[in-house]
Design a protein around this motif. Sequence first.
Motif, mmCIF file in Angstrom:
data_model
loop_
_atom_site.group_PDB
_atom_site.id
_atom_site.type_symbol
_atom_site.label_atom_id
_atom_site.label_comp_id
_atom_site.label_asym_id
_atom_site.label_seq_id
_atom_site.Cartn_x
_atom_site.Cartn_y
_atom_site.Cartn_z
ATOM 1 N N LEU A 146 0.821 -1.199 0.000
ATOM 2 C CA LEU A 146 0.000 0.000 0.000
ATOM 3 C C LEU A 146 0.861 1.258 0.000
ATOM 4 O O LEU A 146 1.755 1.412 0.836
ATOM 5 C CB LEU A 146 -0.913 -0.001 1.226
ATOM 6 N N VAL A 147 0.559 2.150 -0.947
ATOM 7 C CA VAL A 147 1.166 3.485 -0.989
ATOM 8 C C VAL A 147 0.035 4.500 -0.835
ATOM 9 O O VAL A 147 -0.965 4.425 -1.543
ATOM 10 C CB VAL A 147 1.924 3.724 -2.310
ATOM 11 N N LYS A 148 0.208 5.437 0.091
ATOM 12 C CA LYS A 148 -0.795 6.479 0.306
ATOM 13 C C LYS A 148 -0.234 7.831 -0.115
ATOM 14 O O LYS A 148 0.931 8.145 0.166
ATOM 15 C CB LYS A 148 -1.203 6.566 1.781
ATOM 16 N N ALA A 149 -1.075 8.622 -0.781
ATOM 17 C CA ALA A 149 -0.779 10.031 -1.025
ATOM 18 C C ALA A 149 -1.682 10.831 -0.092
ATOM 19 O O ALA A 149 -2.911 10.769 -0.210
ATOM 20 C CB ALA A 149 -1.036 10.400 -2.473
ATOM 21 N N ILE A 150 -1.099 11.552 0.836
ATOM 22 C CA ILE A 150 -1.844 12.240 1.892
ATOM 23 C C ILE A 150 -1.671 13.749 1.742
ATOM 24 O O ILE A 150 -0.552 14.231 1.557
ATOM 25 C CB ILE A 150 -1.373 11.789 3.284
ATOM 26 N N VAL A 151 -2.778 14.461 1.822
ATOM 27 C CA VAL A 151 -2.772 15.920 1.793
ATOM 28 C C VAL A 151 -3.238 16.431 3.153
ATOM 29 O O VAL A 151 -4.303 16.037 3.635
ATOM 30 C CB VAL A 151 -3.692 16.469 0.683
ATOM 31 N N LEU A 152 -2.434 17.294 3.754
ATOM 32 C CA LEU A 152 -2.784 17.955 5.006
ATOM 33 C C LEU A 152 -2.883 19.451 4.719
ATOM 34 O O LEU A 152 -2.012 20.014 4.062
ATOM 35 C CB LEU A 152 -1.721 17.687 6.076
ATOM 36 N N ARG B 55 -5.212 5.990 -2.208
ATOM 37 C CA ARG B 55 -4.438 4.769 -1.979
ATOM 38 C C ARG B 55 -4.135 4.067 -3.296
ATOM 39 O O ARG B 55 -4.920 4.108 -4.231
ATOM 40 C CB ARG B 55 -5.206 3.805 -1.064
ATOM 41 N N LEU B 56 -2.991 3.413 -3.319
ATOM 42 C CA LEU B 56 -2.572 2.651 -4.501
ATOM 43 C C LEU B 56 -1.829 1.404 -4.039
ATOM 44 O O LEU B 56 -0.962 1.479 -3.160
ATOM 45 C CB LEU B 56 -1.655 3.512 -5.388
#
Length: 471
Positions: free
Chosen positions: A405-411, A425-426
């Motif tokens: 699992l790879v997550k791209a997270i925006v804060l 998620r990818l």
Amino acid sequence: MRNFFVGVLSILLIVTFLASASADRTSNSTVYRINKKYRIVNNSSSDATDVNLTFYAFDNFENWAYQRVLSENIALGFPKEITHNPDNRIVNVDLGRIESEKSVTISVSYLVRVDAVYMDLEPEGVRGDIPSGYENYTKPIDNLWQSDNPLIKNKSHELTAGLTNYYCKVKKLAGFVENHLSYELQPQECSAFWAYEHGWGDCAEYTNLIIALCRAENIPTKMVRGYLPFTRLYGSKTNELPEVGHKFAIVYLPSEGWVPLDLTYLIDGEFQFGNLSNKHIVKLVSDGRNLVRDSTISIPDARISYSYKKTNPNLQILISGQVKREVAITTKILSQIRSHQRSLEISVKVSNEGLRRGNGVKVKLTTENEYFDVPSPRKIPTLGPGESKTLQFELGMKKSAENKLVKAIVLYNAPGYENLRYEDRLMVTTTVSHDFFEPLVKMVKEILEKRFYLIILIMVLLAGAAFVVRR
């Protein structure tokens, strides 16, 4: 020679401070502005007296859904009372008299924050039996959830024969409904038995049938009604009320509690069991006892009572409204490209779909540190409404990985709102070929795991560099 030692020191420092994967839970926060109008119309020649309007107001939810009412404005000018039952907030408004050929309009507005919920259900996590106290949620509802109908009861027993785990039972029953029904919008809501016989329906019929099948197996269930704006479930993306009305179920699982089950909101072709998107705005939760009046399905979004002397004025309620995204920055992983043997190039699109600008936007990737070198976060100082940016990240590959699992997270923050978050998620599968330098890299990493040896190594390198300079 000096450049060689500087390069070695840089590599050592980079390897020492490798980023680790985040264990944060998904939020995917969106703040909605919901404006709604209830217009009560008297088109008759008779006055209506003692007019009372009842409607459901948005409420706070946790666990199976995450929803927070940030503000509420009920522009009435009439006496009102707000009451609660275990699942809902109910507003009662005393409108008094509505004369013939007149109308009264009640305007309501809300700011509601909705976060996505990912419960990550597994059969092993659902243990034991249904406790006592949930009997009301297993009973049949005439003309709606006919769980005592012989055909529905026999089908539920057939599907769950030999199964003891409640997760597996619900999954089996939901899979049957998904395959048995074809999605087709209905002009009016139909019952579970109607759906079972006809084989089609929209979100209401899917929900009614799964509730009846679950209750036939004594699995507690409730109906949830609300809104699902900005999706193509209804043929086009819209935000008009009541066109974006939506319906799904919650089921009770031992050791887990209430769990969402939406058979018509699909992600990657799969119905949602234990997951609920940030587009699901909850308005009403019901055990079914208030959903049928005079043998007819009647969902109580708003109801009216009144008195009259001669001719019944037959008051009408006209409901209209709109949902807008006040704050909504989203992220989407667009692609993964192998740029060379040891890295993946990840494209991440960040979009502002709300009405307010985002400030201090921080974008980061997280994954398992054992398999990947995680790049540094990227920052976007401000992102205005309607704007989007695509960022490129290079994800270093340490070794072959399968379905990681790879997550791209925006804060980000927005005016009046802080600590908002969105992620995509990818699942990544990569193959890393071994080469001559891999044993050396592995040896360096093993050395670096020992802080003591790291200090000694750096001191030796510095001493060697000084010796070379003197010569």
